[in-house]
Design a protein around this motif. Structure first.
Motif, PDB file in Angstrom:
ATOM      1  N   VAL A 140       0.855  -1.190   0.000  1.00  0.00           N
ATOM      2  CA  VAL A 140       0.000   0.000   0.000  1.00  0.00           C
ATOM      3  C   VAL A 140       0.891   1.240   0.000  1.00  0.00           C
ATOM      4  CG1 VAL A 140      -1.574   1.374   1.422  1.00  0.00           C
ATOM      5  CG2 VAL A 140      -1.993  -1.071   1.138  1.00  0.00           C
ATOM      6  N   ILE A 141       0.589   2.172  -0.890  1.00  0.00           N
ATOM      7  CA  ILE A 141       1.277   3.472  -0.847  1.00  0.00           C
ATOM      8  C   ILE A 141       0.322   4.444  -0.158  1.00  0.00           C
ATOM      9  CG2 ILE A 141       2.368   5.315  -2.173  1.00  0.00           C
ATOM     10  CD1 ILE A 141       2.988   3.311  -4.357  1.00  0.00           C
ATOM     11  N   ALA A 142       0.725   4.889   1.026  1.00  0.00           N
ATOM     12  CA  ALA A 142      -0.100   5.821   1.807  1.00  0.00           C
ATOM     13  C   ALA A 142       0.297   7.229   1.402  1.00  0.00           C
ATOM     14  CB  ALA A 142       0.151   5.604   3.298  1.00  0.00           C
ATOM     15  N   SER A 143      -0.554   7.878   0.612  1.00  0.00           N
ATOM     16  CA  SER A 143      -0.145   9.187   0.077  1.00  0.00           C
ATOM     17  C   SER A 143      -0.991  10.289   0.700  1.00  0.00           C
ATOM     18  CB  SER A 143      -0.266   9.193  -1.445  1.00  0.00           C
ATOM     19  OG  SER A 143      -1.564   8.879  -1.856  1.00  0.00           O
ATOM     20  N   GLY A 144      -0.316  11.160   1.410  1.00  0.00           N
ATOM     21  CA  GLY A 144      -0.984  12.243   2.125  1.00  0.00           C
ATOM     22  C   GLY A 144      -1.414  13.363   1.192  1.00  0.00           C
ATOM     23  N   TYR A 145      -2.347  14.155   1.708  1.00  0.00           N
ATOM     24  CA  TYR A 145      -3.014  15.200   0.912  1.00  0.00           C
ATOM     25  C   TYR A 145      -2.035  16.229   0.340  1.00  0.00           C
ATOM     26  CZ  TYR A 145      -6.689  18.640  -0.112  1.00  0.00           C
ATOM     27  OH  TYR A 145      -7.542  19.516  -0.732  1.00  0.00           O
ATOM     28  N   GLU A 146      -0.875  16.396   0.971  1.00  0.00           N
ATOM     29  CA  GLU A 146       0.075  17.411   0.493  1.00  0.00           C
ATOM     30  C   GLU A 146       0.803  17.003  -0.781  1.00  0.00           C
ATOM     31  OE1 GLU A 146      -0.048  15.602   3.375  1.00  0.00           O
ATOM     32  OE2 GLU A 146       1.653  16.215   4.612  1.00  0.00           O
ATOM     33  N   MET A 147       0.537  15.804  -1.263  1.00  0.00           N
ATOM     34  CA  MET A 147       1.205  15.264  -2.457  1.00  0.00           C
ATOM     35  C   MET A 147       0.953  16.123  -3.702  1.00  0.00           C
ATOM     36  SD  MET A 147      -1.472  12.159  -3.241  1.00  0.00           S
ATOM     37  CE  MET A 147      -0.777  11.583  -4.768  1.00  0.00           C
ATOM     38  N   GLY A 148       1.858  15.992  -4.681  1.00  0.00           N
ATOM     39  CA  GLY A 148       1.684  16.674  -5.965  1.00  0.00           C
ATOM     40  C   GLY A 148       0.830  15.850  -6.910  1.00  0.00           C
ATOM     41  N   GLY A 149       0.236  16.512  -7.903  1.00  0.00           N
ATOM     42  CA  GLY A 149      -0.601  15.816  -8.882  1.00  0.00           C
ATOM     43  C   GLY A 149      -1.958  15.481  -8.285  1.00  0.00           C
ATOM     44  N   HIS A 150      -2.582  14.399  -8.790  1.00  0.00           N
ATOM     45  CA  HIS A 150      -3.898  14.045  -8.265  1.00  0.00           C
ATOM     46  C   HIS A 150      -3.809  13.688  -6.794  1.00  0.00           C
ATOM     47  CE1 HIS A 150      -5.569  13.763 -12.347  1.00  0.00           C
ATOM     48  NE2 HIS A 150      -6.649  14.105 -11.697  1.00  0.00           N
ATOM     49  N   THR A 151      -4.535  14.429  -5.971  1.00  0.00           N
ATOM     50  CA  THR A 151      -4.561  14.111  -4.563  1.00  0.00           C
ATOM     51  C   THR A 151      -5.943  13.558  -4.227  1.00  0.00           C
ATOM     52  OG1 THR A 151      -4.091  14.970  -2.353  1.00  0.00           O
ATOM     53  CG2 THR A 151      -5.040  16.545  -3.910  1.00  0.00           C
ATOM     54  N   HIS A 152      -6.344  13.604  -2.975  1.00  0.00           N
ATOM     55  CA  HIS A 152      -7.560  12.884  -2.580  1.00  0.00           C
ATOM     56  C   HIS A 152      -8.684  13.854  -2.243  1.00  0.00           C
ATOM     57  CE1 HIS A 152      -4.895   9.480  -2.589  1.00  0.00           C
ATOM     58  NE2 HIS A 152      -4.049  10.201  -1.868  1.00  0.00           N
ATOM     59  N   GLU A 176       6.188  28.251   0.784  1.00  0.00           N
ATOM     60  CA  GLU A 176       4.980  27.772   1.466  1.00  0.00           C
ATOM     61  C   GLU A 176       3.787  28.640   1.078  1.00  0.00           C
ATOM     62  OE1 GLU A 176       5.594  27.648   5.683  1.00  0.00           O
ATOM     63  OE2 GLU A 176       7.187  26.155   5.521  1.00  0.00           O
ATOM     64  N   GLY A 177       2.683  28.008   0.798  1.00  0.00           N
ATOM     65  CA  GLY A 177       1.458  28.744   0.445  1.00  0.00           C
ATOM     66  C   GLY A 177       1.315  28.981  -1.043  1.00  0.00           C
ATOM     67  N   ASP A 178       2.331  28.612  -1.817  1.00  0.00           N
ATOM     68  CA  ASP A 178       2.252  28.842  -3.276  1.00  0.00           C
ATOM     69  C   ASP A 178       1.495  27.737  -3.998  1.00  0.00           C
ATOM     70  OD1 ASP A 178       3.617  31.155  -2.988  1.00  0.00           O
ATOM     71  OD2 ASP A 178       5.542  30.428  -3.782  1.00  0.00           O
ATOM     72  N   ASP A 179       1.075  26.696  -3.265  1.00  0.00           N
ATOM     73  CA  ASP A 179       0.354  25.607  -3.936  1.00  0.00           C
ATOM     74  C   ASP A 179      -1.151  25.765  -3.741  1.00  0.00           C
ATOM     75  OD1 ASP A 179       0.999  24.899  -1.111  1.00  0.00           O
ATOM     76  OD2 ASP A 179      -0.387  23.272  -1.575  1.00  0.00           O
ATOM     77  N   VAL A 180      -1.897  25.059  -4.605  1.00  0.00           N
ATOM     78  CA  VAL A 180      -3.351  25.169  -4.600  1.00  0.00           C
ATOM     79  C   VAL A 180      -3.917  23.858  -5.146  1.00  0.00           C
ATOM     80  CG1 VAL A 180      -3.357  26.189  -6.940  1.00  0.00           C
ATOM     81  CG2 VAL A 180      -5.207  26.745  -5.379  1.00  0.00           C
ATOM     82  N   THR A 181      -5.158  23.521  -4.794  1.00  0.00           N
ATOM     83  CA  THR A 181      -5.779  22.366  -5.464  1.00  0.00           C
ATOM     84  C   THR A 181      -6.878  22.857  -6.388  1.00  0.00           C
ATOM     85  OG1 THR A 181      -7.339  22.025  -3.671  1.00  0.00           O
ATOM     86  CG2 THR A 181      -5.332  20.702  -3.606  1.00  0.00           C
ATOM     87  N   TYR A 182      -7.034  22.149  -7.505  1.00  0.00           N
ATOM     88  CA  TYR A 182      -8.107  22.479  -8.462  1.00  0.00           C
ATOM     89  C   TYR A 182      -8.613  21.173  -9.079  1.00  0.00           C
ATOM     90  CZ  TYR A 182      -3.602  22.899 -10.975  1.00  0.00           C
ATOM     91  OH  TYR A 182      -2.328  22.726 -11.424  1.00  0.00           O
ATOM     92  N   PRO A 183      -9.798  21.194  -9.673  1.00  0.00           N
ATOM     93  CA  PRO A 183     -10.347  19.947 -10.193  1.00  0.00           C
ATOM     94  C   PRO A 183      -9.483  19.380 -11.324  1.00  0.00           C
ATOM     95  CG  PRO A 183     -12.046  21.624 -10.008  1.00  0.00           C
ATOM     96  CD  PRO A 183     -10.738  22.326  -9.809  1.00  0.00           C
ATOM     97  N   GLY A 184      -9.100  18.106 -11.178  1.00  0.00           N
ATOM     98  CA  GLY A 184      -8.299  17.450 -12.219  1.00  0.00           C
ATOM     99  C   GLY A 184      -9.162  16.516 -13.032  1.00  0.00           C
ATOM    100  N   PHE A 185      -8.619  15.329 -13.366  1.00  0.00           N
ATOM    101  CA  PHE A 185      -9.359  14.385 -14.215  1.00  0.00           C
ATOM    102  C   PHE A 185     -10.068  13.320 -13.381  1.00  0.00           C
ATOM    103  CE2 PHE A 185      -5.609  15.912 -16.554  1.00  0.00           C
ATOM    104  CZ  PHE A 185      -6.268  16.632 -17.536  1.00  0.00           C
ATOM    105  N   PHE A 186      -9.463  12.950 -12.248  1.00  0.00           N
ATOM    106  CA  PHE A 186     -10.074  11.915 -11.394  1.00  0.00           C
ATOM    107  C   PHE A 186     -10.564  12.496 -10.073  1.00  0.00           C
ATOM    108  CE2 PHE A 186      -6.236  10.077 -13.447  1.00  0.00           C
ATOM    109  CZ  PHE A 186      -6.854   9.251 -14.356  1.00  0.00           C
ATOM    110  N   GLY A 187     -10.212  13.733  -9.794  1.00  0.00           N
ATOM    111  CA  GLY A 187     -10.503  14.366  -8.500  1.00  0.00           C
ATOM    112  C   GLY A 187      -9.625  15.601  -8.396  1.00  0.00           C
ATOM    113  N   PRO A 188      -9.387  16.102  -7.188  1.00  0.00           N
ATOM    114  CA  PRO A 188      -8.561  17.305  -7.062  1.00  0.00           C
ATOM    115  C   PRO A 188      -7.086  17.049  -7.402  1.00  0.00           C
ATOM    116  CG  PRO A 188      -9.259  16.511  -4.895  1.00  0.00           C
ATOM    117  CD  PRO A 188      -9.911  15.619  -5.901  1.00  0.00           C
ATOM    118  N   VAL A 189      -6.471  18.087  -7.967  1.00  0.00           N
ATOM    119  CA  VAL A 189      -5.050  18.032  -8.332  1.00  0.00           C
ATOM    120  C   VAL A 189      -4.333  19.130  -7.567  1.00  0.00           C
ATOM    121  CG1 VAL A 189      -3.496  18.742 -10.212  1.00  0.00           C
ATOM    122  CG2 VAL A 189      -5.249  17.046 -10.651  1.00  0.00           C
TER     123      VAL A 189
END
Ligand code: FMN
Length: 344
Positions: free
Chosen positions: A154-166, A238-251
């Protein structure tokens, strides 16, 4: 450093370069595998099922020509290419056929990492082919389910990850111990890892290795991303990242004119699903291929705020292990000396 994970995969170091589709990570994967970690090919999801399958097959051959070491393939689940055909099964078939056709590839291509959806329909095919099945999750519930369905890792990937997140935000330092307590299979910690300190912390919460994406974009083995992309990652704070709708969920990506424009397009509500899909792909290519990191979409994790230089993969991977061992040794020596004999 030997863990159940390194033994299962036959690798020297418990450090994985995770998939970063729809971009090609062939040279990067080979470099990480040559450094003793596990490199992953990414799925060309933007090319559709048929063309993507050809591209993936070529990438497998190329990777095997660049390294004699084990490598993996990442295949997102249940995604739809621009031609609306599911590519998951097509790409899995490519992996299975490539192994069946060539014994050298069979011995090197050891694992498939599924992500972005429920792997239930695909797990048997992966396992029957003799592959290690790794599945990436963002929740303990999904980790349990994946293991019930046969996942070996199992790869446990936290919300701070890059690309498609959860869609439900659970951060790495909460998710990691939750999942290592819940499942018996080896767990890799992912999302925000950048160096040996991250590996040491992962081991402390019961994980048996780490998986990284963003760190590897800003590396000497990244030949697929325009240098401006790596520069934007190094310049991020810090603070320069953002999430936006991707193809499978938030990116998760860097906040810029491109991400702001995407927000207004979605708010306007005038774009069809297909045209929005094409717009996002074009904006991702604009940043990755043309180096326009202002108007293009720059997918990257929060860890970008901590990266300051391009690193050499051949040094990074074994260096992380050396640093993790040193940190854990130092702590074991210093804590008793400071009178800390039990932290329970
Ligand atoms: C540019 C980019 C593209 C990605 N594409 C994929 C993908 O196709 N499939 C996938 O499972 N994860 C994808 N990811 C997530 C990574 O595999 C990995 O889980 C993530 O980067 C880990 O977090 P980190 O960036 O903090 O290291 C992508 C990440 C980035 C930065």
């Amino acid at each position: 450093m030997s863990t159940r994970y390194t033994e299962l995969l036959g690798i020297d170091h418990p450090v994985v370069q995770d998939g970063m589709g729809p971009f090609r990570t062939t040279g990067l994967a080979a470099a990480v595998s040559n450094a003793g970690g596990l490199g992953s090919l990414s799925s060309p999801t933007a090319s559709g099922a048929r063309d993507g399958a050809r591209e993936l097959r070529a990438a497998i051959d190329e990777c095997a020509s660049l390294t004699g070491k084990p490598f993996a393939v990442n295949i997102p689940v249940d995604g739809k290419g621009h031609d609306s055909h599911s590519f998951t099964r097509a790409f899995l078939e490519v992996v299975v056929r490539a192994r069946a056709a060539d014994s050298a590839i069979a011995s090197q291509l050891r694992a498939v990492t599924t992500s972005a959806g429920n792997p239930a329909d695909h797990s048997a095919m992966i396992k029957d082919a003799g592959l290690v099945h790794q599945h990436k999750v963002g929740s303990t519930q999904h980790a349990r389910k994946a293991v019930e369905q046969g996942a070996d890792v199992v790869i446990a990937s936290g919300y701070e990850m890059g690309g498609h997140t959860h869609s439900k935000p659970v951060h790495t330092f909460v998710l990691g111990p939750n999942i290592t307590e819940a499942v018996d299979v080896p767990v890799l910690l992912s999302g925000g890892i950048r160096d040996g300190r991250g590996l040491a912390a992962a081991l402390c919460v019961g994980a048996e290795g780490v998986a990284m994406g963003t760190r590897f974009i800003a590396s000497d083995a990244n030949t697929e991303w325009h240098p401006n992309y790596a520069r934007a990652i190094l310049d991020a704070r810090e603070g320069d990242d953002v999430t936006y709708p991707g193809f499978f969920g938030p990116v998760r990506g860097l906040r810029n004119a491109g991400s702001e424009l995407l927000g207004s397009i979605i708010e306007n509500g005038t774009s069809t699903e297909d045209s929005l899909h094409e717009w996002k792909l074009a904006a991702m290519r604009k940043a990755q291929a043309d180096g326009d990191t202002v108007d293009g979409l720059v997918l990257a994790g929060q860890v970008a705020s901590a990266l300051t230089e391009i690193v050499a993969v051949a040094e990074l991977v074994p260096g992380m292990v050396r640093d993790a061992v040193r940190i854990l040794d130092d702590l074991a020596r210093r804590l008793p000396a400071a009178g800390v004999t039990s932290m329970s």
